[in-house]
Design a protein around this motif. Structure first.
Motif, PDB file in Angstrom:
ATOM      1  N   ALA A   1     -74.002 -59.438  17.658  1.00 18.98           N
ATOM      2  CA  ALA A   1     -75.237 -59.088  16.955  1.00 18.98           C
ATOM      3  C   ALA A   1     -75.109 -57.813  16.146  1.00 18.98           C
ATOM      4  O   ALA A   1     -75.895 -57.569  15.227  1.00 18.98           O
ATOM      5  N   LEU A   2     -74.124 -56.974  16.461  1.00 19.80           N
ATOM      6  CA  LEU A   2     -73.943 -55.713  15.740  1.00 19.80           C
ATOM      7  C   LEU A   2     -73.252 -55.906  14.391  1.00 19.80           C
ATOM      8  O   LEU A   2     -73.228 -54.985  13.568  1.00 19.80           O
ATOM      9  N   PHE A   3     -72.710 -57.092  14.140  1.00 24.76           N
ATOM     10  CA  PHE A   3     -72.018 -57.384  12.876  1.00 24.76           C
ATOM     11  C   PHE A   3     -73.044 -58.040  11.949  1.00 24.76           C
ATOM     12  O   PHE A   3     -73.147 -59.263  11.877  1.00 24.76           O
ATOM     13  N   ILE A   4     -73.780 -57.219  11.229  1.00 21.68           N
ATOM     14  CA  ILE A   4     -74.956 -57.714  10.517  1.00 21.68           C
ATOM     15  C   ILE A   4     -74.593 -58.476   9.247  1.00 21.68           C
ATOM     16  O   ILE A   4     -73.722 -58.069   8.476  1.00 21.68           O
TER      17      ILE A   4
ATOM     18  N   THR B   1     -71.613 -68.193   9.079  1.00 22.71           N
ATOM     19  CA  THR B   1     -71.442 -69.643   9.203  1.00 22.71           C
ATOM     20  C   THR B   1     -72.234 -70.205  10.375  1.00 22.71           C
ATOM     21  O   THR B   1     -72.806 -71.296  10.293  1.00 22.71           O
ATOM     22  N   LYS B   2     -72.279 -69.448  11.483  1.00 22.12           N
ATOM     23  CA  LYS B   2     -72.987 -69.892  12.683  1.00 22.12           C
ATOM     24  C   LYS B   2     -74.047 -68.841  13.026  1.00 22.12           C
ATOM     25  O   LYS B   2     -73.803 -67.941  13.838  1.00 22.12           O
ATOM     26  N   PRO B   3     -75.231 -68.957  12.420  1.00 20.91           N
ATOM     27  CA  PRO B   3     -76.264 -67.927  12.613  1.00 20.91           C
ATOM     28  C   PRO B   3     -76.616 -67.735  14.089  1.00 20.91           C
ATOM     29  O   PRO B   3     -76.850 -68.709  14.816  1.00 20.91           O
ATOM     30  N   LEU B   4     -76.672 -66.484  14.508  1.00 23.61           N
ATOM     31  CA  LEU B   4     -77.018 -66.204  15.893  1.00 23.61           C
ATOM     32  C   LEU B   4     -78.440 -66.631  16.214  1.00 23.61           C
ATOM     33  O   LEU B   4     -78.735 -67.088  17.318  1.00 23.61           O
ATOM     34  N   TYR B   5     -79.366 -66.472  15.245  1.00 18.63           N
ATOM     35  CA  TYR B   5     -80.760 -66.794  15.523  1.00 18.63           C
ATOM     36  C   TYR B   5     -80.970 -68.286  15.786  1.00 18.63           C
ATOM     37  O   TYR B   5     -82.006 -68.680  16.333  1.00 18.63           O
ATOM     38  N   ALA B   6     -80.013 -69.118  15.389  1.00 20.21           N
ATOM     39  CA  ALA B   6     -80.125 -70.553  15.617  1.00 20.21           C
ATOM     40  C   ALA B   6     -79.522 -70.983  16.952  1.00 20.21           C
ATOM     41  O   ALA B   6     -79.572 -72.167  17.306  1.00 20.21           O
ATOM     42  N   GLN B   7     -78.949 -70.037  17.691  1.00 16.96           N
ATOM     43  CA  GLN B   7     -78.321 -70.346  18.963  1.00 16.96           C
ATOM     44  C   GLN B   7     -79.232 -69.964  20.124  1.00 16.96           C
ATOM     45  O   GLN B   7     -80.111 -69.117  19.994  1.00 16.96           O
ATOM     46  N   ALA B   8     -79.014 -70.597  21.267  1.00 19.80           N
ATOM     47  CA  ALA B   8     -79.794 -70.274  22.455  1.00 19.80           C
ATOM     48  C   ALA B   8     -79.607 -68.800  22.810  1.00 19.80           C
ATOM     49  O   ALA B   8     -78.478 -68.314  22.866  1.00 19.80           O
ATOM     50  N   ASP B   9     -80.693 -68.110  23.025  1.00 21.98           N
ATOM     51  CA  ASP B   9     -80.705 -66.680  23.356  1.00 21.98           C
ATOM     52  C   ASP B   9     -80.246 -65.801  22.196  1.00 21.98           C
ATOM     53  O   ASP B   9     -80.089 -64.582  22.359  1.00 21.98           O
ATOM     54  N   GLY B  10     -80.049 -66.394  21.012  1.00 22.22           N
ATOM     55  CA  GLY B  10     -79.582 -65.604  19.873  1.00 22.22           C
ATOM     56  C   GLY B  10     -80.605 -64.596  19.386  1.00 22.22           C
ATOM     57  O   GLY B  10     -80.260 -63.452  19.068  1.00 22.22           O
ATOM     58  N   VAL B  11     -81.891 -64.992  19.323  1.00 21.36           N
ATOM     59  CA  VAL B  11     -82.935 -64.059  18.881  1.00 21.36           C
ATOM     60  C   VAL B  11     -83.067 -62.909  19.879  1.00 21.36           C
ATOM     61  O   VAL B  11     -83.268 -61.755  19.489  1.00 21.36           O
ATOM     62  N   ARG B  12     -82.930 -63.204  21.168  1.00 25.09           N
ATOM     63  CA  ARG B  12     -82.981 -62.145  22.173  1.00 25.09           C
ATOM     64  C   ARG B  12     -81.828 -61.160  21.979  1.00 25.09           C
ATOM     65  O   ARG B  12     -82.021 -59.939  22.034  1.00 25.09           O
ATOM     66  N   ALA B  13     -80.633 -61.680  21.743  1.00 24.89           N
ATOM     67  CA  ALA B  13     -79.474 -60.807  21.542  1.00 24.89           C
ATOM     68  C   ALA B  13     -79.661 -59.923  20.315  1.00 24.89           C
ATOM     69  O   ALA B  13     -79.405 -58.711  20.353  1.00 24.89           O
ATOM     70  N   LEU B  14     -80.118 -60.510  19.215  1.00 25.61           N
ATOM     71  CA  LEU B  14     -80.336 -59.737  17.993  1.00 25.61           C
ATOM     72  C   LEU B  14     -81.418 -58.683  18.199  1.00 25.61           C
ATOM     73  O   LEU B  14     -81.306 -57.547  17.715  1.00 25.61           O
ATOM     74  N   SER B  15     -82.469 -59.041  18.936  1.00 26.94           N
ATOM     75  CA  SER B  15     -83.570 -58.092  19.158  1.00 26.94           C
ATOM     76  C   SER B  15     -83.135 -56.927  20.028  1.00 26.94           C
ATOM     77  O   SER B  15     -83.429 -55.767  19.722  1.00 26.94           O
ATOM     78  N   LEU B  16     -82.412 -57.208  21.114  1.00 28.14           N
ATOM     79  CA  LEU B  16     -81.973 -56.122  21.988  1.00 28.14           C
ATOM     80  C   LEU B  16     -80.985 -55.202  21.281  1.00 28.14           C
ATOM     81  O   LEU B  16     -80.975 -53.991  21.500  1.00 28.14           O
ATOM     82  N   ALA B  17     -80.162 -55.777  20.404  1.00 31.07           N
ATOM     83  CA  ALA B  17     -79.145 -54.980  19.722  1.00 31.07           C
ATOM     84  C   ALA B  17     -79.699 -54.214  18.531  1.00 31.07           C
ATOM     85  O   ALA B  17     -79.283 -53.079  18.267  1.00 31.07           O
ATOM     86  N   LEU B  18     -80.671 -54.799  17.815  1.00 32.85           N
ATOM     87  CA  LEU B  18     -81.067 -54.247  16.526  1.00 32.85           C
ATOM     88  C   LEU B  18     -82.481 -53.679  16.472  1.00 32.85           C
ATOM     89  O   LEU B  18     -82.771 -52.844  15.611  1.00 32.85           O
ATOM     90  N   THR B  19     -83.373 -54.113  17.342  1.00 33.99           N
ATOM     91  CA  THR B  19     -84.750 -53.614  17.282  1.00 33.99           C
ATOM     92  C   THR B  19     -84.847 -52.101  17.453  1.00 33.99           C
ATOM     93  O   THR B  19     -85.629 -51.456  16.744  1.00 33.99           O
ATOM     94  N   PRO B  20     -84.081 -51.472  18.377  1.00 30.00           N
ATOM     95  CA  PRO B  20     -84.193 -50.005  18.482  1.00 30.00           C
ATOM     96  C   PRO B  20     -83.949 -49.292  17.162  1.00 30.00           C
ATOM     97  O   PRO B  20     -84.722 -48.406  16.771  1.00 30.00           O
ATOM     98  N   GLY B  21     -82.882 -49.666  16.437  1.00 30.38           N
ATOM     99  CA  GLY B  21     -82.613 -49.030  15.150  1.00 30.38           C
ATOM    100  C   GLY B  21     -83.618 -49.410  14.100  1.00 30.38           C
ATOM    101  O   GLY B  21     -84.115 -48.568  13.344  1.00 30.38           O
ATOM    102  N   SER B  22     -83.975 -50.694  14.048  1.00 26.86           N
ATOM    103  CA  SER B  22     -84.936 -51.165  13.062  1.00 26.86           C
ATOM    104  C   SER B  22     -86.303 -50.544  13.294  1.00 26.86           C
ATOM    105  O   SER B  22     -86.992 -50.141  12.358  1.00 26.86           O
ATOM    106  N   GLY B  23     -86.680 -50.425  14.568  1.00 24.53           N
ATOM    107  CA  GLY B  23     -87.962 -49.801  14.887  1.00 24.53           C
ATOM    108  C   GLY B  23     -87.989 -48.334  14.523  1.00 24.53           C
ATOM    109  O   GLY B  23     -88.984 -47.820  14.004  1.00 24.53           O
TER     110      GLY B  23
END
Length: 444
Positions: A89-92, A261-283
Protein backbone atom coordinates in the motif's frame (compact mmCIF):
# COMPACT_ATOMS: atom_id res chain seq x y z
CA UNK A 1 11.25 4.55 6.39
CA UNK A 2 12.12 6.21 3.08
CA UNK A 3 8.67 5.43 1.68
CA UNK A 4 6.93 6.85 4.72
CA UNK A 5 9.04 10.00 4.56
CA UNK A 6 8.21 10.51 0.90
CA UNK A 7 4.50 10.16 1.69
CA UNK A 8 4.86 12.96 4.25
CA UNK A 9 5.50 15.38 1.38
CA UNK A 10 2.60 16.72 -0.63
CA UNK A 11 1.80 19.35 -3.23
CA UNK A 12 -0.97 21.93 -3.08
CA UNK A 13 -2.14 24.97 -5.00
CA UNK A 14 -2.77 26.86 -1.77
CA UNK A 15 -0.63 29.97 -1.72
CA UNK A 16 1.42 30.56 1.40
CA UNK A 17 0.24 33.68 3.17
CA UNK A 18 1.08 35.46 6.36
CA UNK A 19 -1.09 34.86 9.41
CA UNK A 20 -3.67 37.59 9.88
CA UNK A 21 -3.51 37.11 13.66
CA UNK A 22 -0.38 38.61 15.23
CA UNK A 23 2.28 36.29 16.63
CA UNK A 24 2.24 38.40 19.80
CA UNK A 25 -1.39 37.56 20.50
CA UNK A 26 -2.28 34.42 22.46
CA UNK A 27 -4.58 33.30 19.64
CA UNK A 28 -1.75 33.76 17.14
CA UNK A 29 0.54 31.57 19.24
CA UNK A 30 -2.08 28.84 19.43
CA UNK A 31 -2.61 28.76 15.66
CA UNK A 32 1.10 28.43 15.03
CA UNK A 33 1.47 25.68 17.63
CA UNK A 34 -1.41 23.81 16.00
CA UNK A 35 0.09 23.92 12.52
CA UNK A 36 3.48 22.83 13.90
CA UNK A 37 1.85 19.86 15.63
CA UNK A 38 0.15 18.74 12.43
CA UNK A 39 3.45 18.38 10.58
CA UNK A 40 5.61 16.98 13.35
CA UNK A 41 7.90 14.01 12.91
CA UNK A 42 9.91 12.43 10.09
CA UNK A 43 7.81 10.80 8.81
CA UNK A 44 4.75 12.77 9.89
CA UNK A 45 3.32 11.23 13.04
CA UNK A 46 -0.39 10.56 13.41
CA UNK A 47 -2.05 11.89 16.54
CA UNK A 48 -3.58 9.51 19.07
CA UNK A 49 -6.95 10.83 17.86
CA UNK A 50 -6.23 9.50 14.36
CA UNK A 51 -4.86 6.22 15.71
CA UNK A 52 -7.97 5.75 17.86
CA UNK A 53 -10.16 6.48 14.84
CA UNK A 54 -8.40 3.79 12.81
CA UNK A 55 -8.72 1.35 15.70
CA UNK A 56 -12.45 2.02 16.05
CA UNK A 57 -13.16 2.04 12.31
CA UNK A 58 -11.12 -0.93 11.12
CA UNK A 59 -10.54 -2.95 14.29
CA UNK A 60 -7.83 -5.54 15.06
CA UNK A 61 -5.47 -2.87 16.41
CA UNK A 62 -3.84 -3.33 19.79
CA UNK A 63 -2.57 -0.50 22.01
CA UNK A 64 0.42 -1.24 24.23
CA UNK A 65 2.86 0.76 26.37
CA UNK A 66 6.09 1.68 24.60
CA UNK A 67 8.45 3.08 27.20
CA UNK A 68 7.82 5.84 29.74
CA UNK A 69 4.91 8.05 28.71
CA UNK A 70 4.49 6.46 25.27
CA UNK A 71 2.09 4.04 23.59
CA UNK A 72 2.17 2.12 20.32
CA UNK A 73 -0.70 1.02 18.08
CA UNK A 74 -0.07 -2.39 16.50
CA UNK A 75 -2.05 -4.41 13.98
CA UNK A 76 -2.89 -7.78 15.52
CA UNK A 77 -2.86 -9.53 12.14
CA UNK A 78 0.69 -10.70 11.47
CA UNK A 79 -0.10 -13.18 8.68
CA UNK A 80 2.35 -12.99 5.81
CA UNK A 81 -0.19 -12.17 3.08
CA UNK A 82 -1.65 -9.31 5.11
CA UNK A 83 1.72 -7.76 5.98
CA UNK A 84 2.73 -7.95 2.29
CA UNK A 85 -0.48 -6.13 1.33
CA UNK A 86 0.11 -3.47 3.98
CA UNK A 87 3.64 -2.99 2.65
CA UNK A 88 2.40 -2.81 -0.95
CA UNK A 89 0.00 0.00 0.00
CA UNK A 90 2.98 2.34 0.45
CA UNK A 91 3.82 2.12 -3.29
CA UNK A 92 1.29 4.69 -4.45
CA UNK A 93 -0.24 4.70 -7.92
CA UNK A 94 -3.82 5.23 -9.11
CA UNK A 95 -4.92 2.41 -11.44
CA UNK A 96 -7.85 4.55 -12.66
CA UNK A 97 -5.49 7.02 -14.37
CA UNK A 98 -4.25 6.21 -17.89
CA UNK A 99 -2.30 7.96 -20.62
CA UNK A 100 -5.36 10.09 -21.46
CA UNK A 101 -4.16 12.30 -18.60
CA UNK A 102 -1.58 13.64 -21.05
CA UNK A 103 -4.44 15.64 -22.57
CA UNK A 104 -5.01 17.56 -19.36
CA UNK A 105 -3.82 21.21 -19.21
CA UNK A 106 -1.11 20.38 -16.67
CA UNK A 107 0.76 18.13 -19.09
CA UNK A 108 0.20 20.26 -22.18
CA UNK A 109 1.54 23.30 -20.38
CA UNK A 110 4.26 21.45 -18.50
CA UNK A 111 5.78 19.54 -21.38
CA UNK A 112 5.79 22.64 -23.52
CA UNK A 113 5.95 21.11 -27.00
CA UNK A 114 4.35 18.46 -29.19
CA UNK A 115 7.72 16.73 -29.30
CA UNK A 116 7.72 16.20 -25.55
CA UNK A 117 4.10 15.02 -25.60
CA UNK A 118 4.96 12.51 -28.31
CA UNK A 119 7.94 11.39 -26.29
CA UNK A 120 5.69 10.89 -23.27
CA UNK A 121 3.48 8.51 -25.24
CA UNK A 122 6.51 6.77 -26.73
CA UNK A 123 8.09 6.37 -23.30
CA UNK A 124 4.95 4.72 -21.91
CA UNK A 125 4.96 2.22 -24.78
CA UNK A 126 8.64 1.58 -24.20
CA UNK A 127 8.16 0.83 -20.50
CA UNK A 128 5.09 -1.31 -21.23
CA UNK A 129 2.87 0.24 -18.53
CA UNK A 130 0.89 3.47 -18.28
CA UNK A 131 1.80 3.55 -14.60
CA UNK A 132 5.03 5.29 -15.60
CA UNK A 133 3.09 8.45 -16.47
CA UNK A 134 2.41 8.87 -12.76
CA UNK A 135 6.14 8.74 -12.03
CA UNK A 136 7.13 11.40 -14.56
CA UNK A 137 7.37 14.99 -13.34
CA UNK A 138 7.55 17.64 -16.09
CA UNK A 139 9.45 20.90 -15.82
CA UNK A 140 11.09 20.19 -12.49
CA UNK A 141 13.33 22.91 -11.14
CA UNK A 142 17.00 21.96 -11.16
CA UNK A 143 17.53 24.24 -8.20
CA UNK A 144 14.90 22.39 -6.15
CA UNK A 145 16.69 19.07 -6.69
CA UNK A 146 20.04 20.42 -5.58
CA UNK A 147 18.81 22.71 -2.81
CA UNK A 148 16.83 19.93 -1.15
CA UNK A 149 19.81 17.58 -1.32
CA UNK A 150 21.90 20.26 0.39
CA UNK A 151 19.49 21.72 2.94
CA UNK A 152 18.11 18.34 4.03
CA UNK A 153 21.64 17.27 4.92
CA UNK A 154 21.72 14.43 2.39
CA UNK A 155 24.56 15.85 0.29
CA UNK A 156 26.14 18.71 2.23
CA UNK A 157 29.70 17.59 1.52
CA UNK A 158 29.09 17.00 -2.20
CA UNK A 159 27.44 20.39 -2.77
CA UNK A 160 29.42 22.55 -0.36
CA UNK A 161 31.29 24.45 -3.09
CA UNK A 162 28.57 24.41 -5.78
CA UNK A 163 26.92 27.82 -6.49
CA UNK A 164 23.35 26.53 -6.26
CA UNK A 165 21.78 29.97 -6.75
CA UNK A 166 22.99 30.01 -10.34
CA UNK A 167 20.44 27.30 -11.24
CA UNK A 168 17.41 29.26 -10.04
CA UNK A 169 15.82 29.64 -13.49
CA UNK A 170 16.74 26.24 -14.89
CA UNK A 171 14.08 23.61 -15.48
CA UNK A 172 14.44 20.20 -17.05
CA UNK A 173 11.97 18.46 -19.35
CA UNK A 174 11.14 15.47 -17.15
CA UNK A 175 12.37 13.77 -14.03
CA UNK A 176 11.80 10.41 -12.38
CA UNK A 177 12.76 10.13 -8.73
CA UNK A 178 12.90 7.10 -6.46
CA UNK A 179 11.13 7.84 -3.15
CA UNK A 180 13.15 5.04 -1.60
CA UNK A 181 16.11 3.18 -3.04
CA UNK A 182 16.10 -0.59 -2.88
CA UNK A 183 18.67 -1.55 -5.49
CA UNK A 184 19.56 1.33 -7.80
CA UNK A 185 22.71 3.38 -7.29
CA UNK A 186 20.83 6.46 -8.53
CA UNK A 187 18.23 8.56 -6.71
CA UNK A 188 16.68 9.83 -9.89
CA UNK A 189 16.95 10.49 -13.60
CA UNK A 190 16.59 13.67 -15.62
CA UNK A 191 15.25 13.19 -19.16
CA UNK A 192 15.97 15.87 -21.74
CA UNK A 193 14.06 15.61 -25.03
CA UNK A 194 16.02 17.11 -27.91
CA UNK A 195 15.17 17.68 -31.54
CA UNK A 196 12.32 20.17 -32.02
CA UNK A 197 12.92 23.54 -33.65
CA UNK A 198 14.06 26.20 -31.19
CA UNK A 199 14.02 23.54 -28.45
CA UNK A 200 17.15 23.56 -26.34
CA UNK A 201 18.53 20.91 -24.06
CA UNK A 202 19.49 21.48 -20.50
CA UNK A 203 23.11 21.78 -21.55
CA UNK A 204 22.44 24.62 -23.96
CA UNK A 205 19.97 26.36 -21.67
CA UNK A 206 22.56 26.64 -19.00
CA UNK A 207 25.15 29.29 -19.49
CA UNK A 208 28.40 27.79 -20.72
CA UNK A 209 30.12 28.65 -17.48
CA UNK A 210 27.48 26.80 -15.46
CA UNK A 211 27.16 23.62 -17.51
CA UNK A 212 30.06 21.71 -16.03
CA UNK A 213 29.10 22.50 -12.45
CA UNK A 214 25.45 21.54 -13.11
CA UNK A 215 26.34 18.12 -14.52
CA UNK A 216 28.86 17.54 -11.75
CA UNK A 217 26.34 18.54 -9.08
CA UNK A 218 23.75 16.14 -10.45
CA UNK A 219 26.21 13.27 -10.52
CA UNK A 220 27.41 14.09 -7.01
CA UNK A 221 23.84 13.80 -5.73
CA UNK A 222 23.39 10.45 -7.49
CA UNK A 223 21.23 11.65 -10.39
CA UNK A 224 21.78 10.69 -14.00
CA UNK A 225 20.94 12.65 -17.17
CA UNK A 226 19.40 10.94 -20.20
CA UNK A 227 19.27 12.87 -23.47
CA UNK A 228 16.59 11.50 -25.80
CA UNK A 229 17.16 12.83 -29.31
CA UNK A 230 14.12 12.55 -31.57
CA UNK A 231 16.19 11.10 -34.40
CA UNK A 232 17.26 8.23 -32.13
CA UNK A 233 13.90 7.21 -30.67
CA UNK A 234 13.88 3.97 -32.65
CA UNK A 235 16.90 2.96 -30.63
CA UNK A 236 15.60 4.40 -27.37
CA UNK A 237 15.30 0.98 -25.73
CA UNK A 238 18.96 0.31 -26.37
CA UNK A 239 19.86 3.84 -25.31
CA UNK A 240 18.04 3.44 -22.00
CA UNK A 241 19.53 0.01 -21.46
CA UNK A 242 23.06 1.27 -22.04
CA UNK A 243 22.46 4.41 -19.99
CA UNK A 244 20.96 3.08 -16.77
CA UNK A 245 18.85 -0.07 -16.98
CA UNK A 246 19.68 -0.74 -13.33
CA UNK A 247 17.70 2.37 -12.38
CA UNK A 248 14.59 1.25 -14.26
CA UNK A 249 14.89 -2.24 -12.77
CA UNK A 250 14.68 -1.05 -9.19
CA UNK A 251 12.09 -3.11 -7.22
CA UNK A 252 10.19 0.10 -6.38
CA UNK A 253 9.07 0.47 -9.99
CA UNK A 254 8.13 -3.20 -10.22
CA UNK A 255 5.87 -2.91 -7.19
CA UNK A 256 4.21 0.24 -8.59
CA UNK A 257 3.52 -1.57 -11.87
CA UNK A 258 2.04 -4.48 -9.93
CA UNK A 259 -0.27 -2.18 -7.95
CA UNK A 260 -1.36 -0.54 -11.21
CA UNK A 261 -2.18 -3.86 -12.89
CA UNK A 262 -3.78 -5.43 -9.81
CA UNK A 263 -5.46 -2.62 -7.84
CA UNK A 264 -5.31 -3.16 -4.10
CA UNK A 265 -8.75 -1.61 -3.58
CA UNK A 266 -10.26 -4.39 -5.70
CA UNK A 267 -8.80 -7.12 -3.48
CA UNK A 268 -10.17 -8.53 -0.24
CA UNK A 269 -9.02 -6.33 2.66
CA UNK A 270 -7.33 -4.02 0.14
CA UNK A 271 -9.25 -0.89 1.18
CA UNK A 272 -8.40 -1.63 4.82
CA UNK A 273 -4.71 -1.98 3.99
CA UNK A 274 -4.68 1.27 2.00
CA UNK A 275 -6.55 3.11 4.77
CA UNK A 276 -4.28 1.93 7.58
CA UNK A 277 -1.18 2.76 5.55
CA UNK A 278 -2.23 6.06 3.99
CA UNK A 279 -5.01 7.69 6.03
CA UNK A 280 -2.64 9.05 8.73
CA UNK A 281 -0.63 10.99 6.14
CA UNK A 282 -3.63 11.94 4.05
CA UNK A 283 -5.51 13.09 7.12
CA UNK A 284 -2.57 15.16 8.32
CA UNK A 285 -2.26 16.82 4.92
CA UNK A 286 -5.98 17.62 4.84
CA UNK A 287 -5.99 18.99 8.37
CA UNK A 288 -2.82 21.00 7.80
CA UNK A 289 -4.11 22.61 4.61
CA UNK A 290 -7.53 23.22 6.11
CA UNK A 291 -5.90 24.79 9.11
CA UNK A 292 -3.69 26.95 6.90
CA UNK A 293 -6.70 28.02 4.85
CA UNK A 294 -9.05 28.82 7.67
CA UNK A 295 -7.03 29.67 10.75
CA UNK A 296 -4.89 32.38 9.21
CA UNK A 297 -8.02 34.51 9.36
CA UNK A 298 -9.87 32.47 11.97
CA UNK A 299 -12.30 34.19 14.27
CA UNK A 300 -12.34 33.03 17.86
CA UNK A 301 -15.90 34.30 18.24
CA UNK A 302 -17.79 31.30 16.88
CA UNK A 303 -19.50 30.96 13.52
CA UNK A 304 -19.62 28.04 11.12
CA UNK A 305 -17.16 26.71 8.57
CA UNK A 306 -18.78 24.93 5.61
CA UNK A 307 -16.17 22.54 4.28
CA UNK A 308 -16.44 20.08 1.43
CA UNK A 309 -13.88 17.35 0.85
CA UNK A 310 -13.42 15.23 -2.27
CA UNK A 311 -11.93 11.89 -1.23
CA UNK A 312 -10.54 10.42 -4.42
CA UNK A 313 -9.21 7.40 -2.54
CA UNK A 314 -8.68 6.67 1.17
CA UNK A 315 -11.02 7.82 3.93
CA UNK A 316 -9.61 10.97 5.57
CA UNK A 317 -12.04 13.89 5.76
CA UNK A 318 -13.92 13.23 8.99
CA UNK A 319 -10.86 12.21 10.97
CA UNK A 320 -8.80 15.15 9.64
CA UNK A 321 -11.37 17.83 10.40
CA UNK A 322 -12.29 16.43 13.81
CA UNK A 323 -8.61 16.09 14.67
CA UNK A 324 -8.11 19.71 13.66
CA UNK A 325 -11.03 20.88 15.79
CA UNK A 326 -10.01 18.84 18.82
CA UNK A 327 -6.44 20.13 18.63
CA UNK A 328 -7.58 23.75 18.46
CA UNK A 329 -10.06 23.31 21.30
CA UNK A 330 -7.51 21.57 23.53
CA UNK A 331 -4.86 24.23 22.95
CA UNK A 332 -7.32 27.03 23.69
CA UNK A 333 -8.50 25.38 26.90
CA UNK A 334 -4.92 24.76 28.00
CA UNK A 335 -4.06 28.42 27.43
CA UNK A 336 -7.22 29.67 29.10
CA UNK A 337 -8.47 31.35 25.92
CA UNK A 338 -12.20 31.92 25.66
CA UNK A 339 -13.31 30.60 22.33
CA UNK A 340 -16.76 29.75 21.10
CA UNK A 341 -16.13 26.60 19.14
CA UNK A 342 -17.01 27.03 15.48
CA UNK A 343 -19.26 24.46 13.91
CA UNK A 344 -17.69 22.36 11.17
CA UNK A 345 -20.35 21.64 8.59
CA UNK A 346 -18.67 18.92 6.57
CA UNK A 347 -19.77 17.34 3.30
CA UNK A 348 -17.73 14.49 1.86
CA UNK A 349 -17.76 13.33 -1.76
CA UNK A 350 -16.17 9.91 -2.17
CA UNK A 351 -15.23 7.59 -5.04
CA UNK A 352 -17.18 4.36 -5.38
CA UNK A 353 -14.02 2.23 -5.63
CA UNK A 354 -13.21 3.01 -2.01
CA UNK A 355 -16.69 2.45 -0.64
CA UNK A 356 -16.58 0.46 2.59
CA UNK A 357 -19.17 -0.59 5.12
CA UNK A 358 -16.77 0.49 7.88
CA UNK A 359 -17.13 4.15 6.85
CA UNK A 360 -20.79 4.10 5.76
CA UNK A 361 -21.82 6.01 8.88
CA UNK A 362 -20.20 9.18 7.54
CA UNK A 363 -22.94 9.77 4.95
CA UNK A 364 -20.64 10.33 2.01
CA UNK A 365 -22.02 11.55 -1.30
CA UNK A 366 -21.08 10.47 -4.85
CA UNK A 367 -18.06 12.22 -6.32
CA UNK A 368 -19.97 13.97 -9.13
CA UNK A 369 -22.17 15.84 -6.63
CA UNK A 370 -19.19 17.95 -5.56
CA UNK A 371 -19.88 20.42 -8.37
CA UNK A 372 -23.01 21.62 -6.56
CA UNK A 373 -21.18 22.33 -3.28
CA UNK A 374 -21.38 26.05 -2.44
CA UNK A 375 -19.63 26.25 0.95
CA UNK A 376 -16.55 28.13 2.14
CA UNK A 377 -13.87 25.78 0.82
CA UNK A 378 -13.76 22.57 -1.22
CA UNK A 379 -10.67 20.41 -0.65
CA UNK A 380 -9.79 17.89 -3.37
CA UNK A 381 -7.44 15.32 -1.81
CA UNK A 382 -5.79 12.21 -3.20
CA UNK A 383 -2.93 10.22 -1.74
CA UNK A 384 -2.61 7.76 -4.62
CA UNK A 385 -2.34 10.51 -7.22
CA UNK A 386 0.44 12.94 -7.90
CA UNK A 387 -0.10 16.33 -9.48
CA UNK A 388 -1.83 16.75 -12.85
CA UNK A 389 -3.54 13.34 -13.15
CA UNK A 390 -7.17 14.46 -12.76
CA UNK A 391 -9.21 17.49 -13.69
CA UNK A 392 -9.55 20.34 -11.23
CA UNK A 393 -12.87 20.29 -9.36
CA UNK A 394 -15.63 22.60 -10.48
CA UNK A 395 -17.94 23.90 -7.79
CA UNK A 396 -19.62 26.99 -6.39
CA UNK A 397 -17.38 27.02 -3.29
CA UNK A 398 -15.74 30.29 -2.31
CA UNK A 399 -12.31 28.63 -2.50
CA UNK A 400 -10.88 25.33 -3.70
CA UNK A 401 -7.70 23.61 -2.56
CA UNK A 402 -6.09 20.63 -4.26
CA UNK A 403 -3.82 18.25 -2.35
CA UNK A 404 -1.75 15.53 -3.99
CA UNK A 405 1.20 13.35 -3.06
CA UNK A 406 4.49 14.85 -4.15
CA UNK A 407 6.59 13.59 -7.05
CA UNK A 408 9.73 14.40 -5.13
CA UNK A 409 11.01 15.84 -1.89
CA UNK A 410 11.78 19.47 -2.70
CA UNK A 411 10.68 21.52 0.32
CA UNK A 412 12.18 21.61 3.79
CA UNK A 413 9.71 21.49 6.66
CA UNK A 414 9.34 24.89 8.31
CA UNK A 415 7.97 25.77 11.71
CA UNK A 416 6.12 28.90 12.73
CA UNK A 417 7.18 30.74 15.87
CA UNK A 418 5.33 33.15 18.12
CA UNK A 419 5.28 34.63 21.58
CA UNK A 420 5.42 32.06 24.42
CA UNK A 421 2.10 31.00 25.90
CA UNK A 422 1.42 31.52 29.61
CA UNK A 423 -0.60 28.57 30.84
CA UNK A 424 -2.99 28.57 33.76
CA UNK A 425 -1.89 26.75 36.97
CA UNK A 426 -2.54 23.02 36.83
CA UNK A 427 -3.89 23.01 40.40
CA UNK A 428 -5.95 25.37 42.53
CA UNK A 429 -4.81 26.65 45.90
CA UNK A 430 -1.69 28.18 47.38
CA UNK A 431 1.72 27.64 45.93
CA UNK A 432 2.61 25.24 48.78
CA UNK A 433 -0.24 22.93 47.73
CA UNK A 434 0.84 22.65 44.10
CA UNK A 435 2.97 19.93 42.66
CA UNK A 436 6.64 20.66 43.47
CA UNK A 437 9.22 20.90 40.74
CA UNK A 438 11.23 17.70 40.16
CA UNK A 439 14.41 17.60 42.25
CA UNK A 440 17.83 16.75 40.98
CA UNK A 441 19.88 14.01 42.68
CA UNK A 442 22.02 16.71 44.34
CA UNK A 443 18.95 18.01 46.15
CA UNK A 444 18.47 14.81 48.17
Amino acid sequence: MGLLRSLSHFETDLQEEEFKISADAKAGSILRVMLNLLQRGRPTRATTFVEDYLQTTWGNIHVRPDGPGAITYCDTNVEKDWTKMLWAALFIVDPRVGKSALELPYWKAGLGSDLELRFGNYFLRLRGSEAWLQLLEPQCSLESILWYAYRSGECVKELWNIPLDTFAQQRVDMTIQLPAIFQSQKKGMIIEVDGAPFHSTMSSRLLDGQRDSAVKALKDTRWSVLRARSDAWNDLRQLVSRHDEEFFSDPYFKKVEENYTKPLYAQADGVRALSLALTPGSGAHSACRTGATLTREASFNGGAWRIGVIERDVDCAHVALNDLRQTMVSLCELAGLEWQRPELELEVFASREFHSSETDGHSKKPLDEAQSFDGDVLIDVSTLQRWGLSEAPRSAALATVTIRSSHSKSAIRQFASAAPLTYEPLMDGDAEERIPDPQTPDDH
